[in-house]
Design a protein around this motif. Structure first.
Motif, PDB file in Angstrom:
ATOM      1  N   LYS A   4       7.098   3.008 -14.940  1.00 53.79           N
ATOM      2  CA  LYS A   4       5.821   2.345 -15.211  1.00 53.79           C
ATOM      3  C   LYS A   4       5.034   3.096 -16.279  1.00 53.79           C
ATOM      4  CE  LYS A   4       1.753   0.383 -12.959  1.00 53.79           C
ATOM      5  NZ  LYS A   4       0.830   0.836 -14.023  1.00 53.79           N
ATOM      6  N   SER A   5       5.074   4.411 -16.219  1.00 57.73           N
ATOM      7  CA  SER A   5       4.359   5.227 -17.210  1.00 57.73           C
ATOM      8  C   SER A   5       4.894   4.965 -18.616  1.00 57.73           C
ATOM      9  CB  SER A   5       4.499   6.709 -16.859  1.00 57.73           C
ATOM     10  OG  SER A   5       3.934   7.520 -17.863  1.00 57.73           O
ATOM     11  N   MET A   6       6.203   4.863 -18.760  1.00 56.54           N
ATOM     12  CA  MET A   6       6.810   4.610 -20.069  1.00 56.54           C
ATOM     13  C   MET A   6       6.384   3.249 -20.622  1.00 56.54           C
ATOM     14  SD  MET A   6      10.682   6.062 -19.684  1.00 56.54           S
ATOM     15  CE  MET A   6      11.025   7.821 -19.547  1.00 56.54           C
ATOM     16  N   LEU A   7       6.386   2.238 -19.757  1.00 59.27           N
ATOM     17  CA  LEU A   7       6.003   0.896 -20.208  1.00 59.27           C
ATOM     18  C   LEU A   7       4.504   0.831 -20.500  1.00 59.27           C
ATOM     19  CD1 LEU A   7       8.146  -1.366 -17.844  1.00 59.27           C
ATOM     20  CD2 LEU A   7       8.500  -0.925 -20.276  1.00 59.27           C
ATOM     21  N   PHE A  29      12.251  -3.315 -10.662  1.00 62.71           N
ATOM     22  CA  PHE A  29      12.082  -3.406 -12.120  1.00 62.71           C
ATOM     23  C   PHE A  29      11.183  -4.573 -12.493  1.00 62.71           C
ATOM     24  CE2 PHE A  29      15.522  -6.322 -11.233  1.00 62.71           C
ATOM     25  CZ  PHE A  29      15.353  -7.358 -12.146  1.00 62.71           C
ATOM     26  N   ALA A  30      11.289  -5.683 -11.733  1.00 60.73           N
ATOM     27  CA  ALA A  30      10.460  -6.855 -12.012  1.00 60.73           C
ATOM     28  C   ALA A  30       8.994  -6.569 -11.676  1.00 60.73           C
ATOM     29  CB  ALA A  30      10.969  -8.047 -11.199  1.00 60.73           C
ATOM     30  N   GLU A  32       3.448  -5.434 -13.624  1.00 57.76           N
ATOM     31  CA  GLU A  32       2.285  -4.543 -13.627  1.00 57.76           C
ATOM     32  C   GLU A  32       1.976  -4.003 -15.022  1.00 57.76           C
ATOM     33  OE1 GLU A  32       3.279  -1.555 -10.807  1.00 57.76           O
ATOM     34  OE2 GLU A  32       2.833  -2.800  -9.046  1.00 57.76           O
ATOM     35  N   SER A  33       3.017  -3.804 -15.836  1.00 60.63           N
ATOM     36  CA  SER A  33       2.827  -3.264 -17.184  1.00 60.63           C
ATOM     37  C   SER A  33       2.715  -4.352 -18.239  1.00 60.63           C
ATOM     38  CB  SER A  33       3.998  -2.333 -17.543  1.00 60.63           C
ATOM     39  OG  SER A  33       4.104  -1.281 -16.625  1.00 60.63           O
ATOM     40  N   GLN A  34       2.825  -5.612 -17.804  1.00 63.01           N
ATOM     41  CA  GLN A  34       2.760  -6.763 -18.714  1.00 63.01           C
ATOM     42  C   GLN A  34       3.821  -6.646 -19.829  1.00 63.01           C
ATOM     43  OE1 GLN A  34      -1.223  -7.650 -20.071  1.00 63.01           O
ATOM     44  NE2 GLN A  34      -2.153  -7.164 -18.090  1.00 63.01           N
TER      45      GLN A  34
END
Length: 325
Positions: A172-175, A208-209, A214-216
């Protein structure tokens, strides 16, 4: 006269040394299958292993050579990674005639999640990493299972590629930072225990979905043709090895191959962010898209011989025409 003397001398020498050519021919016929078996099981797979370790060694040398220049550079690994990308692309082109279809589907900015089918050895992902870096000017971020960080000799390469543990928080941080991230929901389990029918082994994974929503992030499904014909996992004792893996998470299934098959990576149409979709539905949609890529582009069950012949344009065209019919 001299010629006859030479022939007589050689004949006499062979007779005196009991040099039995028929016996040698028999030995070659006996052990030739074993030689080819050893070539297939050990020599060819070792080439990709040597290439990986060679990459790590290059990064180590590059790091120390640039120690005095770090104060003048924001990222000491930029040149190293680009150089490795060129080397990997060259290797992919020579050994596999590697191509990518749909590279333009990866946007030049914004968070992107590539979801792919995991081959026995994900060399297709290494090749795609190089292509995206060279032709879309973006670095694909990588996450890996914990055992990867325990492999001796790869520490510098892991540092250069910024590989991090495969956790939801890291992904999530990367995205959230707007990077391109690649994930295989099947992971090591799919790599070791899928087969030449290209079954997806995802179980109920849909994390992953959830992260993508969450990261759009935009999701791009990915599949590489003949990736399982390039390197295969052993079928012998698979049930027992599967039991060991589920208990210990140790990837102890032997691999063999590194055959020079034709490989083409297909990047499907982007699946844009939709705030109204659930993680369960999105995961099912992505899985369906990857299965469709496999159905449209992959011969099943896979054939190593046919995959090698597809390096020739005539066989590749014939396969395409058959699929259309």
């Amino acid at each position: 006269m001299v010629y006859n003397q030479i022939v007589d001398y050689i004949s006499t020498s062979l007779e005196q040394s009991n040099f039995d050519l028929i016996y040698l021919a028999w030995l070659w016929a006996l052990f030739k299958p074993l030689c080819f078996l050893l070539l297939t099981l050990f020599l060819l797979p070792s080439t990709i292993l040597l290439f990986v370790y060679g990459s790590s060694l290059f990064c180590l040398v590059y790091k120390h050579w640039n120690r005095l220049k770090t104060a003048y550079s924001n990222d000491i690994w930029n040149g190293a990674v680009k150089t490795l990308a060129i080397l990997w692309e060259l290797q992919a082109t020579i050994w596999h005639g590697y191509e990518v279809e749909g590279l333009e589907n990866i946007p030049t900015k914004g968070p992107v999640l590539i979801v792919f089918y995991h081959a026995a050895l994900p060399i297709d992902f290494y090749y795609l990493f190089a292509k995206v870096w060279l032709y879309r000017n973006r670095r694909v971020r990588v996450v890996a299972d914990k055992f990867v960080f325990k492999i001796p000799g790869l520490g510098t390469l892991i540092e250069a590629l910024e590989i991090q543990p495969s956790t939801s928080a890291v992904c999530k941080s990367m995205l959230d930072e707007g990077h391109v991230l690649a994930i295989s929901p099947g992971g090591v389990r799919e790599a070791l225990f899928s087969d030449h029918n290209y079954r997806l082994i995802w179980k109920q994974r849909r994390g992953f979905a959830k992260i993508a929503i969450e990261s759009q992030a935009t999701i791009i499904p990915m599949f590489t043709k003949n990736c399982r014909e390039a390197v295969r996992s052993m079928k012998f004792g698979r049930r027992f090895l599967r039991y060991i893996y589920e208990k210990t998470r140790l990837p102890i299934v032997p691999l063999y191959g590194m055959f020079p098959v034709k490989m083409i990576t297909y990047l499907g149409k982007p699946i844009p962010y939709d705030p109204d979709i659930t993680a369960e539905v999105l995961a099912g949609q992505v899985k369906k898209e990857i299965e469709l890529l496999i159905e449209n582009h992959q011969r099943r069950p896979g054939s190593i011989t046919q995959a090698i012949l597809e390096r020739l344009s005539c066989f590749s065209k014939k396969r395409t025409e058959t699929k259309k019919e």
